[in-house]
Design a protein around this motif. Structure first.
Motif, mmCIF file in Angstrom:
data_model
loop_
_atom_site.group_PDB
_atom_site.id
_atom_site.type_symbol
_atom_site.label_atom_id
_atom_site.label_comp_id
_atom_site.label_asym_id
_atom_site.label_seq_id
_atom_site.Cartn_x
_atom_site.Cartn_y
_atom_site.Cartn_z
ATOM 1 N N GLU A 170 0.798 -1.227 0.000
ATOM 2 C CA GLU A 170 0.000 0.000 0.000
ATOM 3 C C GLU A 170 0.836 1.286 0.000
ATOM 4 O O GLU A 170 0.278 2.369 -0.153
ATOM 5 C CB GLU A 170 -0.931 0.010 1.217
ATOM 6 C CG GLU A 170 -2.121 -0.926 1.083
ATOM 7 C CD GLU A 170 -3.213 -0.589 2.071
ATOM 8 O OE1 GLU A 170 -2.899 -0.157 3.196
ATOM 9 O OE2 GLU A 170 -4.398 -0.771 1.706
ATOM 10 N N TRP A 174 -1.090 3.296 -3.173
ATOM 11 C CA TRP A 174 -1.932 2.131 -3.426
ATOM 12 C C TRP A 174 -2.903 1.917 -2.270
ATOM 13 O O TRP A 174 -2.577 2.193 -1.116
ATOM 14 C CB TRP A 174 -1.085 0.875 -3.597
ATOM 15 C CG TRP A 174 -0.208 0.857 -4.814
ATOM 16 C CD1 TRP A 174 1.121 1.132 -4.874
ATOM 17 C CD2 TRP A 174 -0.606 0.537 -6.143
ATOM 18 N NE1 TRP A 174 1.581 1.016 -6.149
ATOM 19 C CE2 TRP A 174 0.541 0.638 -6.958
ATOM 20 C CE3 TRP A 174 -1.816 0.154 -6.730
ATOM 21 C CZ2 TRP A 174 0.514 0.382 -8.324
ATOM 22 C CZ3 TRP A 174 -1.844 -0.099 -8.092
ATOM 23 C CH2 TRP A 174 -0.685 0.020 -8.868
ATOM 24 N N ARG A 241 -4.826 2.148 -7.650
ATOM 25 C CA ARG A 241 -3.871 3.240 -7.733
ATOM 26 C C ARG A 241 -4.584 4.571 -7.547
ATOM 27 O O ARG A 241 -5.635 4.820 -8.148
ATOM 28 C CB ARG A 241 -3.165 3.227 -9.097
ATOM 29 C CG ARG A 241 -2.034 4.244 -9.238
ATOM 30 C CD ARG A 241 -0.883 3.901 -8.335
ATOM 31 N NE ARG A 241 0.209 4.847 -8.465
ATOM 32 C CZ ARG A 241 1.183 4.972 -7.587
ATOM 33 N NH1 ARG A 241 1.200 4.213 -6.499
ATOM 34 N NH2 ARG A 241 2.144 5.853 -7.773
#
Length: 243
Positions: A170, A174, A241
Protein backbone atom coordinates in the motif's frame (compact mmCIF):
# COMPACT_ATOMS: atom_id res chain seq x y z
CA UNK A 1 18.02 -28.94 -17.68
CA UNK A 2 17.69 -25.31 -16.62
CA UNK A 3 15.26 -24.14 -13.96
CA UNK A 4 12.87 -22.56 -16.46
CA UNK A 5 12.40 -25.87 -18.27
CA UNK A 6 11.91 -27.75 -15.00
CA UNK A 7 9.39 -25.16 -13.80
CA UNK A 8 7.42 -25.39 -17.05
CA UNK A 9 7.17 -29.16 -16.63
CA UNK A 10 6.23 -28.90 -12.94
CA UNK A 11 3.41 -26.45 -13.67
CA UNK A 12 1.93 -28.42 -16.56
CA UNK A 13 -0.97 -29.75 -14.48
CA UNK A 14 -1.33 -26.55 -12.42
CA UNK A 15 -0.95 -23.68 -14.91
CA UNK A 16 -2.19 -21.10 -12.41
CA UNK A 17 1.34 -21.46 -10.95
CA UNK A 18 0.27 -20.17 -7.53
CA UNK A 19 -1.40 -21.80 -4.51
CA UNK A 20 -4.92 -20.74 -5.44
CA UNK A 21 -7.97 -22.65 -6.66
CA UNK A 22 -9.53 -21.58 -9.99
CA UNK A 23 -12.75 -20.40 -8.36
CA UNK A 24 -10.81 -18.04 -6.08
CA UNK A 25 -8.78 -16.74 -9.00
CA UNK A 26 -12.02 -15.98 -10.85
CA UNK A 27 -13.47 -14.28 -7.77
CA UNK A 28 -10.47 -11.95 -7.60
CA UNK A 29 -10.77 -11.12 -11.28
CA UNK A 30 -14.50 -10.45 -11.03
CA UNK A 31 -13.88 -8.07 -8.14
CA UNK A 32 -11.74 -5.99 -10.49
CA UNK A 33 -14.95 -5.07 -12.38
CA UNK A 34 -12.98 -4.02 -15.45
CA UNK A 35 -14.41 -1.56 -18.01
CA UNK A 36 -15.20 -2.39 -21.61
CA UNK A 37 -12.10 -2.87 -23.81
CA UNK A 38 -9.89 -3.12 -20.74
CA UNK A 39 -6.15 -3.48 -21.14
CA UNK A 40 -4.47 -6.11 -18.96
CA UNK A 41 -0.77 -6.68 -18.32
CA UNK A 42 0.57 -9.89 -16.76
CA UNK A 43 4.17 -9.53 -15.55
CA UNK A 44 5.89 -12.88 -15.05
CA UNK A 45 2.88 -14.55 -16.65
CA UNK A 46 4.24 -18.10 -16.97
CA UNK A 47 1.63 -20.03 -18.94
CA UNK A 48 -0.63 -16.94 -18.75
CA UNK A 49 -3.52 -18.71 -17.04
CA UNK A 50 -4.42 -15.54 -15.10
CA UNK A 51 -4.62 -13.55 -18.34
CA UNK A 52 -6.55 -16.25 -20.16
CA UNK A 53 -9.16 -16.47 -17.42
CA UNK A 54 -9.43 -12.68 -17.35
CA UNK A 55 -10.03 -12.61 -21.11
CA UNK A 56 -12.75 -15.23 -20.72
CA UNK A 57 -14.44 -13.19 -17.98
CA UNK A 58 -14.12 -9.88 -19.88
CA UNK A 59 -14.90 -10.60 -23.56
CA UNK A 60 -13.84 -7.17 -24.86
CA UNK A 61 -10.52 -7.05 -22.98
CA UNK A 62 -7.04 -7.55 -24.41
CA UNK A 63 -3.92 -8.64 -22.55
CA UNK A 64 -0.14 -8.71 -22.73
CA UNK A 65 1.79 -11.50 -21.04
CA UNK A 66 5.48 -11.06 -20.23
CA UNK A 67 7.89 -13.82 -19.19
CA UNK A 68 11.45 -15.04 -19.66
CA UNK A 69 10.49 -18.70 -20.17
CA UNK A 70 10.11 -19.64 -23.81
CA UNK A 71 8.61 -22.98 -22.74
CA UNK A 72 5.92 -21.30 -20.65
CA UNK A 73 5.05 -18.81 -23.37
CA UNK A 74 4.79 -21.56 -25.96
CA UNK A 75 2.33 -23.35 -23.67
CA UNK A 76 0.42 -20.09 -23.18
CA UNK A 77 0.18 -19.61 -26.92
CA UNK A 78 -1.18 -23.12 -27.43
CA UNK A 79 -3.75 -22.65 -24.66
CA UNK A 80 -4.82 -19.29 -26.09
CA UNK A 81 -5.35 -20.88 -29.49
CA UNK A 82 -7.34 -23.79 -28.09
CA UNK A 83 -9.58 -21.42 -26.12
CA UNK A 84 -10.09 -18.99 -29.03
CA UNK A 85 -8.20 -16.17 -27.32
CA UNK A 86 -5.01 -15.91 -29.38
CA UNK A 87 -6.13 -12.71 -31.14
CA UNK A 88 -6.57 -10.96 -27.77
CA UNK A 89 -3.36 -12.06 -26.04
CA UNK A 90 0.09 -10.73 -26.88
CA UNK A 91 3.04 -12.71 -25.51
CA UNK A 92 6.44 -11.13 -24.95
CA UNK A 93 9.65 -13.07 -24.29
CA UNK A 94 11.52 -10.49 -22.23
CA UNK A 95 12.41 -9.80 -18.59
CA UNK A 96 9.52 -8.11 -16.82
CA UNK A 97 11.73 -5.25 -15.64
CA UNK A 98 12.65 -4.44 -19.26
CA UNK A 99 9.17 -4.49 -20.75
CA UNK A 100 7.87 -1.23 -22.22
CA UNK A 101 4.11 -1.31 -22.12
CA UNK A 102 3.03 1.70 -24.17
CA UNK A 103 -0.48 2.83 -23.20
CA UNK A 104 -1.46 2.51 -19.51
CA UNK A 105 -3.27 -0.62 -18.38
CA UNK A 106 -6.53 -1.00 -16.47
CA UNK A 107 -5.23 -4.05 -14.58
CA UNK A 108 -1.66 -5.16 -13.97
CA UNK A 109 -0.97 -8.66 -12.65
CA UNK A 110 2.19 -9.72 -10.87
CA UNK A 111 1.46 -12.91 -8.96
CA UNK A 112 4.35 -14.86 -7.50
CA UNK A 113 6.83 -12.97 -9.66
CA UNK A 114 8.02 -10.05 -7.53
CA UNK A 115 11.55 -11.46 -7.69
CA UNK A 116 11.64 -10.19 -11.28
CA UNK A 117 11.86 -6.64 -9.93
CA UNK A 118 14.03 -7.35 -6.91
CA UNK A 119 11.30 -7.65 -4.29
CA UNK A 120 7.84 -6.48 -3.36
CA UNK A 121 8.54 -2.77 -2.82
CA UNK A 122 10.33 -2.41 -6.15
CA UNK A 123 7.55 -4.37 -7.84
CA UNK A 124 4.95 -1.89 -6.64
CA UNK A 125 7.05 0.99 -7.93
CA UNK A 126 7.33 -0.71 -11.33
CA UNK A 127 3.63 -1.59 -11.52
CA UNK A 128 2.76 2.05 -10.81
CA UNK A 129 4.45 2.95 -14.08
CA UNK A 130 2.15 0.64 -16.06
CA UNK A 131 -1.29 1.20 -14.54
CA UNK A 132 -3.56 4.16 -15.34
CA UNK A 133 -4.62 6.54 -12.54
CA UNK A 134 -7.47 4.82 -10.71
CA UNK A 135 -6.45 1.50 -12.24
CA UNK A 136 -5.90 -1.78 -10.42
CA UNK A 137 -3.21 -4.32 -9.74
CA UNK A 138 -3.35 -7.91 -8.54
CA UNK A 139 -0.16 -8.70 -6.65
CA UNK A 140 0.52 -12.14 -5.18
CA UNK A 141 3.27 -12.55 -2.60
CA UNK A 142 4.38 -15.10 -0.04
CA UNK A 143 4.51 -14.17 3.63
CA UNK A 144 5.42 -15.87 6.89
CA UNK A 145 2.44 -17.05 8.94
CA UNK A 146 4.79 -17.54 11.92
CA UNK A 147 8.44 -16.55 12.48
CA UNK A 148 10.68 -18.91 10.47
CA UNK A 149 14.08 -20.31 11.31
CA UNK A 150 17.17 -18.68 9.86
CA UNK A 151 17.67 -21.76 7.70
CA UNK A 152 14.22 -21.45 6.15
CA UNK A 153 14.74 -17.78 5.41
CA UNK A 154 17.97 -18.67 3.65
CA UNK A 155 16.28 -21.47 1.65
CA UNK A 156 12.92 -19.83 0.88
CA UNK A 157 13.32 -16.08 1.12
CA UNK A 158 13.25 -13.14 3.49
CA UNK A 159 9.50 -12.52 3.40
CA UNK A 160 7.51 -10.36 5.80
CA UNK A 161 4.46 -11.21 7.88
CA UNK A 162 1.01 -10.45 6.47
CA UNK A 163 0.49 -6.99 8.04
CA UNK A 164 3.91 -5.83 6.84
CA UNK A 165 3.25 -7.28 3.39
CA UNK A 166 0.03 -5.27 3.07
CA UNK A 167 1.80 -2.17 4.35
CA UNK A 168 4.55 -2.56 1.74
CA UNK A 169 2.04 -3.03 -1.07
CA UNK A 170 0.00 0.00 0.00
CA UNK A 171 2.95 2.36 0.22
CA UNK A 172 3.23 5.23 -2.26
CA UNK A 173 -0.30 5.58 -3.57
CA UNK A 174 -1.93 2.13 -3.43
CA UNK A 175 -5.09 1.08 -1.55
CA UNK A 176 -6.17 -2.51 -0.93
CA UNK A 177 -9.76 -3.05 -2.07
CA UNK A 178 -9.92 -6.87 -1.83
CA UNK A 179 -7.67 -9.87 -1.23
CA UNK A 180 -7.47 -13.62 -1.00
CA UNK A 181 -5.28 -15.47 1.48
CA UNK A 182 -4.50 -18.96 0.23
CA UNK A 183 -5.64 -21.87 2.38
CA UNK A 184 -3.59 -24.88 3.40
CA UNK A 185 -5.67 -26.96 0.99
CA UNK A 186 -4.68 -24.63 -1.86
CA UNK A 187 -1.03 -24.88 -0.85
CA UNK A 188 -1.20 -28.69 -0.66
CA UNK A 189 -2.86 -28.95 -4.06
CA UNK A 190 -0.21 -26.70 -5.59
CA UNK A 191 2.78 -28.44 -4.00
CA UNK A 192 1.60 -32.01 -4.62
CA UNK A 193 0.91 -31.08 -8.23
CA UNK A 194 4.28 -29.31 -8.67
CA UNK A 195 6.34 -32.13 -7.18
CA UNK A 196 4.21 -34.97 -8.50
CA UNK A 197 4.08 -33.78 -12.10
CA UNK A 198 7.83 -33.23 -12.20
CA UNK A 199 8.56 -36.58 -10.55
CA UNK A 200 6.24 -38.45 -12.91
CA UNK A 201 7.80 -36.78 -15.93
CA UNK A 202 11.30 -37.65 -14.73
CA UNK A 203 10.44 -41.25 -13.85
CA UNK A 204 9.26 -41.82 -17.39
CA UNK A 205 12.52 -40.62 -18.95
CA UNK A 206 15.57 -42.72 -18.13
CA UNK A 207 18.76 -40.70 -18.33
CA UNK A 208 20.27 -37.52 -16.89
CA UNK A 209 17.24 -35.27 -17.52
CA UNK A 210 14.85 -37.70 -15.89
CA UNK A 211 17.15 -38.26 -12.93
CA UNK A 212 17.54 -34.52 -12.44
CA UNK A 213 13.79 -33.95 -12.56
CA UNK A 214 13.10 -36.62 -9.92
CA UNK A 215 15.89 -35.29 -7.70
CA UNK A 216 14.58 -31.71 -7.91
CA UNK A 217 11.02 -32.88 -7.19
CA UNK A 218 12.12 -34.82 -4.10
CA UNK A 219 14.30 -31.97 -2.83
CA UNK A 220 11.45 -29.48 -3.23
CA UNK A 221 8.94 -31.86 -1.62
CA UNK A 222 11.18 -32.47 1.39
CA UNK A 223 11.76 -28.74 1.91
CA UNK A 224 8.00 -28.19 1.79
CA UNK A 225 6.93 -31.09 4.03
CA UNK A 226 9.65 -30.71 6.65
CA UNK A 227 10.12 -26.96 6.39
CA UNK A 228 7.55 -24.45 5.25
CA UNK A 229 4.24 -26.37 5.10
CA UNK A 230 1.79 -24.44 7.28
CA UNK A 231 4.39 -21.76 7.89
CA UNK A 232 4.60 -19.99 4.55
CA UNK A 233 1.45 -18.16 3.46
CA UNK A 234 0.43 -16.54 0.20
CA UNK A 235 -1.79 -13.51 -0.30
CA UNK A 236 -3.13 -12.01 -3.54
CA UNK A 237 -4.04 -8.36 -3.08
CA UNK A 238 -6.31 -6.36 -5.35
CA UNK A 239 -5.09 -2.78 -5.02
CA UNK A 240 -6.20 0.49 -6.57
CA UNK A 241 -3.87 3.24 -7.73
CA UNK A 242 -4.70 6.72 -6.46
CA UNK A 243 -5.57 9.37 -8.99
Amino acid sequence: MDRQALSAIAHHDHPIASPIFPENLDRLLRRAALPEEARILDLGCGEAEWSLRALELYPSAVADGVDISAEALESAGRAAGTRGLAHRLGLHLTPADRFAGGEPYDLVLCVGATHAFGGLAKTMEAVAGFVRPGGLALVGEAFWEHPPSAGLVQSIGDYQDLPATVETVEAHGWLTVYAHTSTLAEWDDYEWSWTGTLARWGAGRPGPDGDQAVAVAKEHRDLWLTGYRGLLGFVTLLVRRSG
